[in-house]
Write an enzyme that holds these catalytic residues in place. Sequence first.
Site, short mmCIF file in Angstrom:
data_model
loop_
_atom_site.label_atom_id
_atom_site.label_comp_id
_atom_site.label_asym_id
_atom_site.label_seq_id
_atom_site.Cartn_x
_atom_site.Cartn_y
_atom_site.Cartn_z
N ASP A 79 0.86 -1.18 0.00
CA ASP A 79 0.00 0.00 0.00
C ASP A 79 0.90 1.23 0.00
O ASP A 79 2.12 1.14 0.17
CB ASP A 79 -0.97 -0.02 1.19
CG ASP A 79 -2.18 0.88 0.93
OD1 ASP A 79 -2.13 1.70 -0.02
OD2 ASP A 79 -3.18 0.80 1.67
C1 BGC Z 1 -5.05 3.18 0.24
C2 BGC Z 1 -5.28 2.13 -0.82
C3 BGC Z 1 -5.20 2.77 -2.18
C4 BGC Z 1 -3.86 3.45 -2.31
C5 BGC Z 1 -3.63 4.07 -3.67
C6 BGC Z 1 -3.82 4.03 0.00
O1 BGC Z 1 -3.76 5.12 0.84
O2 BGC Z 1 -4.97 2.55 1.50
O3 BGC Z 1 -6.51 1.51 -0.63
O4 BGC Z 1 -5.40 1.80 -3.16
O5 BGC Z 1 -3.77 4.47 -1.33
O6 BGC Z 1 -4.41 5.17 -3.85
#
Ligand code: BGC
Length: 740
Positions: free
Chosen positions: A263
């Site tokens: 993530d």
């Molecule tokens: C989130 C994810 C997301 C990623 C990309 C993160 O902050 O937890 O769910 O896919 O950002 O935007």
Amino acid sequence: MDQRKLQELLDDMSLEEKISQMLQLPSDAYAEGNAATGPVQGMGFTRENVEQAGSTLSLIGAEKLKRIQDEYLKTQPHRIPLLFMADIINGYRTVFPIPLAQGCTFEPETAKRAAQIAARESAAAGLHVTFSPMVDLVRDARWGRVMESTGEDAYLNGLFGKAMVEGYQGENIGEKGRIAACVKHFAAYGSPTAGREYNNVELSERTLREDYLPGYQKAIEAGSELVMTSFNTLNRIPSTGNKWLMREILRGEMGFDGVLISDWGAVHELVCHSIAEDDGEAAQLAIEAGVDIEMCTAAYGKHLKRLVEEKRVPVKLIDEAVLRILELKNKLGLFENPYKDADPEEERRLLLCREHRSAARETAAKSFVLLQNREGLLPLQKQGKRLAFIGPYADNRHTNGMWSFFADTDDNVTIREAVCERGYADAVFETGCPVVALGMYLYGLGGGEAGSCDMAEEEIQEAFDAAVRAAKEADTVILCIGEHPNQSGEASSRAEITVPEYQLRLLEAVSGVNPNVVTVLFSGRPLDLRRVCSLSKAVLAVWFPGTETGHAVADVLFGDREPGGRLSMSFPYCTGQVPVFYNEFPTGRPFDRSAADQKCFSRYIDIPNEPLFPFGYGLTYTEFSYGKLRLSAGTLEKDGELLAEVEVRNTGERPGSEVVQLYIRDMAGSVVRPVRELKGFKRVYLEPGEQKTVTFSIRPEMLRFWTIDMQFSAEPGTFWAFAGGDSTAQNGAEFTYAPA
Ligand code: BGC
């Protein structure tokens, strides 16, 4: 390209080139062509990283992506194309209801269609991968991200996760209109302590396996090409550096062989979690755990090469990761056509086309949950009633929820617009008050809109007075209130899960002058609705319905469609009751309501144990009665099957559908078993007076759980099956499982 050629390609790549494939950069990096701009440089990326990184986040738009791809390929020694990824969560330009609402449809097929449409639109805009579905099981409504999940039940989540993967990917991600799915967030991100975002997770291995892993498993079995790690720790080990979780469980047991992406910033966060001293150590832990792509931080970019040279990381780990990335690009067909479906013409034709809007409208109505309908106030009578639509959502386009960065709220239909379209010339509309209080500022995420009140104090007073006057003169008030979209979603945990106070005061004032209040409730989570329910005759939960909000709300209010939703997450009695969920465990002192004067039971002394509205619950515009549940036999044998049959009759005056739910309870196991578990459901449509028999099959595999010896198996003994319209159904029949 065949596998041998891919391998040859890999063998020919330099270490730097390989590592570049493992970096993902955010869209800021491409703000002015491929130059490292301020913020990205601040994140530790070099100009070379920007030019060479193998994938990007949040870039979209056919023309732009074609241009970026062209520029990129010029700098690539092996002409390996750039991969475009983004969060397409509940639609791209045509926005569907938030995932939690989609869960309430109890129709995975409907979510599959929404995913298909999102894939078609975003593929035409050049996208290759979406970071969806999120299948994190959620039980604590304080956590803002419950809006991104399909709810509190492992079985339901699994069905929706699978359906969404199939919707995005189809049979083959290389086909036109398909994108790769990424299941997230592995694992157990939905269970942060105290519902506080990014907080730690402590779960027994049994709970992890039984409740939390099945959702991801189903999505993986459906072929999800990617998995994303979660931010949280799991039993003191952050997922992104958890070798056991990623290598043994995810890849070994669950059989995932696609790309594992961290993530956002989660590799670097291993330092913040205090299991790595610096980014170098963090990079080492993440690659050892098997993380193939690092999203948006620079630990891999800065340290992997050195770690390999110092022989602290075997190059084999890099090769494995890069091969998986190349395989993904290959499956998408990018080596043959690096633009894939990016097509400005097609983009113009598809985005928000009539078919997509109409699917969004239908899905929204199916997700609305009628929580209360005293005196049958809904549906609204079409003739001769003076209607006042009051509240900050009566004429508001900001109804997409938090994860719709690429949509334009100008495309949304408001309730006012939809009501006027229907020719209700006499209906009045009053805002009444802002969504959030003066001085309150809610930040958006990733360019999302900010939420704040742009009305001055006197304006609010005027709006409030005008609303109360309108309410007094109306026959029925439709009060459109709820949370701000930025009050749920990522980084939006709340300790008090109520409708913002301003709006509750408006409800109090309005219901003081008019008893016929229908509350249309917008939210990204279950809320404490005690005040709302006591002051309204009818309450319709509409979540954040997306582009077709107004049409869908009007369709349901005026009875052209039924409210199709059933709760995929319990609404707590009050915040202090969360986490509350239907499949809890029996205690040694189960509370018996008939013994309410006795103290030493598992109970609260100030509130009921039961949620205000349970999982599976939702009213319709008609009524249903059930015949007694019948089983085809009293004993289920090894490899056998029982049929559970129940007659359902529409006893009301309107056609409607009932979601008949099957729950099973294991009366005694080698470990404590839940009070019941959802094992099947079917929606039946019935005309007034019509009756149908609904049949479920009960098979031994539905009785399996993680036993005292950590075997996933069914134990012999007594079980009860229950069928009904929600998780409190009492219509039950006993059977024995006798495998021998
Ligand atoms: C989130 C994810 C997301 C990623 C990309 C993160 O902050 O937890 O769910 O896919 O950002 O935007």
